[in-house]
Design a protein around this motif. Structure first.
Motif, PDB file in Angstrom:
ATOM      1  N   ARG A 241     -21.858   0.290   5.662  1.00 56.65           N
ATOM      2  CA  ARG A 241     -22.841   1.368   5.654  1.00 56.65           C
ATOM      3  C   ARG A 241     -22.242   2.673   6.151  1.00 56.65           C
ATOM      4  N   LEU A 242     -21.413   2.594   7.179  1.00 57.76           N
ATOM      5  CA  LEU A 242     -20.784   3.803   7.714  1.00 57.76           C
ATOM      6  C   LEU A 242     -19.898   4.460   6.658  1.00 57.76           C
ATOM      7  N   HIS A 243     -19.185   3.639   5.891  1.00 59.23           N
ATOM      8  CA  HIS A 243     -18.337   4.216   4.843  1.00 59.23           C
ATOM      9  C   HIS A 243     -19.202   4.849   3.748  1.00 59.23           C
ATOM     10  N   ALA A 244     -20.299   4.198   3.415  1.00 57.49           N
ATOM     11  CA  ALA A 244     -21.215   4.790   2.435  1.00 57.49           C
ATOM     12  C   ALA A 244     -21.771   6.111   2.971  1.00 57.49           C
ATOM     13  N   ASP A 245     -22.110   6.153   4.260  1.00 58.47           N
ATOM     14  CA  ASP A 245     -22.571   7.409   4.878  1.00 58.47           C
ATOM     15  C   ASP A 245     -21.547   8.519   4.644  1.00 58.47           C
ATOM     16  N   LEU A 246     -20.279   8.200   4.859  1.00 61.28           N
ATOM     17  CA  LEU A 246     -19.219   9.192   4.680  1.00 61.28           C
ATOM     18  C   LEU A 246     -19.164   9.684   3.240  1.00 61.28           C
ATOM     19  N   LEU A 247     -19.189   8.764   2.286  1.00 63.22           N
ATOM     20  CA  LEU A 247     -19.058   9.150   0.884  1.00 63.22           C
ATOM     21  C   LEU A 247     -20.215  10.027   0.421  1.00 63.22           C
ATOM     22  N   THR A 248     -21.396   9.847   1.015  1.00 63.81           N
ATOM     23  CA  THR A 248     -22.534  10.689   0.617  1.00 63.81           C
ATOM     24  C   THR A 248     -22.370  12.141   1.054  1.00 63.81           C
ATOM     25  N   THR A 249     -21.411  12.425   1.910  1.00 59.81           N
ATOM     26  CA  THR A 249     -21.147  13.813   2.313  1.00 59.81           C
ATOM     27  C   THR A 249     -20.084  14.455   1.426  1.00 59.81           C
ATOM     28  N   GLN A 250     -19.606  13.701   0.419  1.00 61.43           N
ATOM     29  CA  GLN A 250     -18.473  14.170  -0.388  1.00 61.43           C
ATOM     30  C   GLN A 250     -18.803  14.279  -1.877  1.00 61.43           C
ATOM     31  N   PHE A 251     -20.074  14.432  -2.208  1.00 63.46           N
ATOM     32  CA  PHE A 251     -20.444  14.492  -3.619  1.00 63.46           C
ATOM     33  C   PHE A 251     -19.844  15.706  -4.333  1.00 63.46           C
ATOM     34  N   ASP A 252     -19.442  16.709  -3.578  1.00 59.06           N
ATOM     35  CA  ASP A 252     -18.815  17.885  -4.188  1.00 59.06           C
ATOM     36  C   ASP A 252     -17.455  17.549  -4.812  1.00 59.06           C
ATOM     37  N   LEU A 253     -16.890  16.388  -4.481  1.00 57.82           N
ATOM     38  CA  LEU A 253     -15.598  15.984  -5.027  1.00 57.82           C
ATOM     39  C   LEU A 253     -15.715  15.284  -6.386  1.00 57.82           C
ATOM     40  N   ILE A 254     -16.927  15.032  -6.855  1.00 63.39           N
ATOM     41  CA  ILE A 254     -17.130  14.330  -8.125  1.00 63.39           C
ATOM     42  C   ILE A 254     -16.806  15.267  -9.282  1.00 63.39           C
ATOM     43  N   GLU A 255     -15.992  14.806 -10.219  1.00 60.85           N
ATOM     44  CA  GLU A 255     -15.624  15.609 -11.379  1.00 60.85           C
ATOM     45  C   GLU A 255     -16.836  15.871 -12.272  1.00 60.85           C
ATOM     46  N   GLU A 256     -16.804  16.995 -12.982  1.00 58.43           N
ATOM     47  CA  GLU A 256     -17.936  17.384 -13.821  1.00 58.43           C
ATOM     48  C   GLU A 256     -18.247  16.336 -14.888  1.00 58.43           C
ATOM     49  N   ARG A 257     -17.207  15.774 -15.526  1.00 56.44           N
ATOM     50  CA  ARG A 257     -17.455  14.776 -16.573  1.00 56.44           C
ATOM     51  C   ARG A 257     -18.120  13.531 -15.993  1.00 56.44           C
ATOM     52  N   HIS A 258     -17.826  13.217 -14.737  1.00 57.60           N
ATOM     53  CA  HIS A 258     -18.454  12.073 -14.090  1.00 57.60           C
ATOM     54  C   HIS A 258     -19.879  12.400 -13.656  1.00 57.60           C
ATOM     55  N   ARG A 259     -20.143  13.659 -13.331  1.00 58.01           N
ATOM     56  CA  ARG A 259     -21.518  14.070 -13.031  1.00 58.01           C
ATOM     57  C   ARG A 259     -22.404  13.898 -14.271  1.00 58.01           C
ATOM     58  N   GLU A 260     -21.860  14.268 -15.419  1.00 59.15           N
ATOM     59  CA  GLU A 260     -22.617  14.123 -16.667  1.00 59.15           C
ATOM     60  C   GLU A 260     -22.877  12.652 -16.974  1.00 59.15           C
ATOM     61  N   ALA A 261     -21.885  11.809 -16.725  1.00 61.46           N
ATOM     62  CA  ALA A 261     -22.057  10.373 -16.935  1.00 61.46           C
ATOM     63  C   ALA A 261     -23.106   9.812 -15.979  1.00 61.46           C
ATOM     64  N   ALA A 262     -23.121  10.304 -14.737  1.00 60.92           N
ATOM     65  CA  ALA A 262     -24.122   9.856 -13.763  1.00 60.92           C
ATOM     66  C   ALA A 262     -25.529  10.192 -14.246  1.00 60.92           C
ATOM     67  N   GLU A 263     -25.680  11.349 -14.853  1.00 60.35           N
ATOM     68  CA  GLU A 263     -26.990  11.735 -15.382  1.00 60.35           C
ATOM     69  C   GLU A 263     -27.439  10.780 -16.483  1.00 60.35           C
ATOM     70  N   GLU A 264     -26.485  10.342 -17.318  1.00 65.89           N
ATOM     71  CA  GLU A 264     -26.814   9.356 -18.354  1.00 65.89           C
ATOM     72  C   GLU A 264     -27.291   8.057 -17.723  1.00 65.89           C
ATOM     73  N   LEU A 265     -26.584   7.606 -16.701  1.00 63.87           N
ATOM     74  CA  LEU A 265     -26.952   6.360 -16.036  1.00 63.87           C
ATOM     75  C   LEU A 265     -28.316   6.476 -15.370  1.00 63.87           C
ATOM     76  N   VAL A 266     -28.567   7.588 -14.710  1.00 62.76           N
ATOM     77  CA  VAL A 266     -29.855   7.802 -14.040  1.00 62.76           C
ATOM     78  C   VAL A 266     -30.991   7.772 -15.056  1.00 62.76           C
ATOM     79  N   ALA A 267     -30.793   8.431 -16.189  1.00 61.63           N
ATOM     80  CA  ALA A 267     -31.830   8.453 -17.226  1.00 61.63           C
ATOM     81  C   ALA A 267     -32.107   7.046 -17.749  1.00 61.63           C
ATOM     82  N   TRP A 268     -31.045   6.251 -17.911  1.00 58.04           N
ATOM     83  CA  TRP A 268     -31.224   4.874 -18.400  1.00 58.04           C
ATOM     84  C   TRP A 268     -31.971   4.044 -17.365  1.00 58.04           C
TER      85      TRP A 268
END
Length: 221
Positions: free
Chosen positions: A6-33
């Motif tokens: 959980r602590l590691h997950a906490d850390l990663l949630t502070t780093q969403f700015d490091l996600i590449e744009e193409r992966h952000r678009e893919a995340a939106e597809e997954l969220v919609a599904w």
């Protein structure tokens, strides 16, 4: 969930700015599904696919299940598979252990792939009562869901060889460089951790967005 996980997950949630744009678009597809197919009374399956089902896809399924649990979407379950299965790579095992995931041999072996490499079955735990059996397998293996799942392709080779994934109701390309290229380098552990966290940020960001959208839509119970 184990405190260290959980602590590691906490850390990663502070780093969403490091996600590449193409992966952000893919995340939106997954969220919609997820939003379209979510039913609080039924499991919703996602299969993470790469070529050998030895590194990226197994890291993806584990980080996906951590992310779903972290955001309270326990019926969203991640699985993994490959197009040419081999074995759960020891370096991938080590990088999961580093963040508190328990990985132990079950003493049993799954069928071997074309390479003939030993294919042990592992018990993997991210928390009390949160255990899965993991081993390298075809994405169409009987242990995996056979229909109405989302397929996430995390390597360009599998993406190219699977223009259609039988049984999938969504096919989402999220390519990542294979950490295998750093095997044997003095910094291989750091590169495996980098890939684990790249995929982890993607999964946590997607599950956060899915949780918010399902809340808004009144689909959570």
């Amino acid at each position: 969930m184990f405190p260290k996980v959980r602590l590691h997950a906490d850390l990663l949630t502070t780093q969403f700015d490091l996600i590449e744009e193409r992966h952000r678009e893919a995340a939106e597809e997954l969220v919609a599904w997820i939003d379209k197919n979510y039913d609080a009374e039924k499991p919703l399956a996602i299969i993470v696919i790469c070529t050998g089902n030895s590194r990226r896809s197994l890291l993806g399924s584990m980080m996906g299940n951590i992310a779903a649990t972290y955001y309270g979407l326990s019926n969203v379950r991640f699985h993994s598979g490959g197009t040419t299965p081999s074995a759960f790579n020891g370096r991938a095992v080590a990088t999961l252990k580093e963040i508190g995931v328990e990985v132990e041999s079950s003493g049993k072996e799954a069928p071997r792939g074309e390479s003939g490499e030993e294919n042990p079955i592992y018990r993997v735990r991210v928390g009390k009562g949160l255990e899965t059996l993991e081993f390298s397998k075809l994405y169409s293996d009987a242990q995996n869901p056979q229909k109405a799942f989302a397929a996430i392709l995390v390597c360009s080779e599998a993406d190219a060889s699977c223009p259609a994934v039988k049984g999938a109701s969504a096919r989402i390309s999220v390519p990542y460089m294979d950490p295998k290229v750093y095997d044997g380098a003095p910094f291989e552990a750091a590169k495996y951790a980098e890939r684990r966290d790249d995929i982890g940020r993607f999964m946590l960001n997607a599950m956060m967005q899915a949780r918010r959208r399902l809340d808004v839509d009144g689909k959570l119970k």
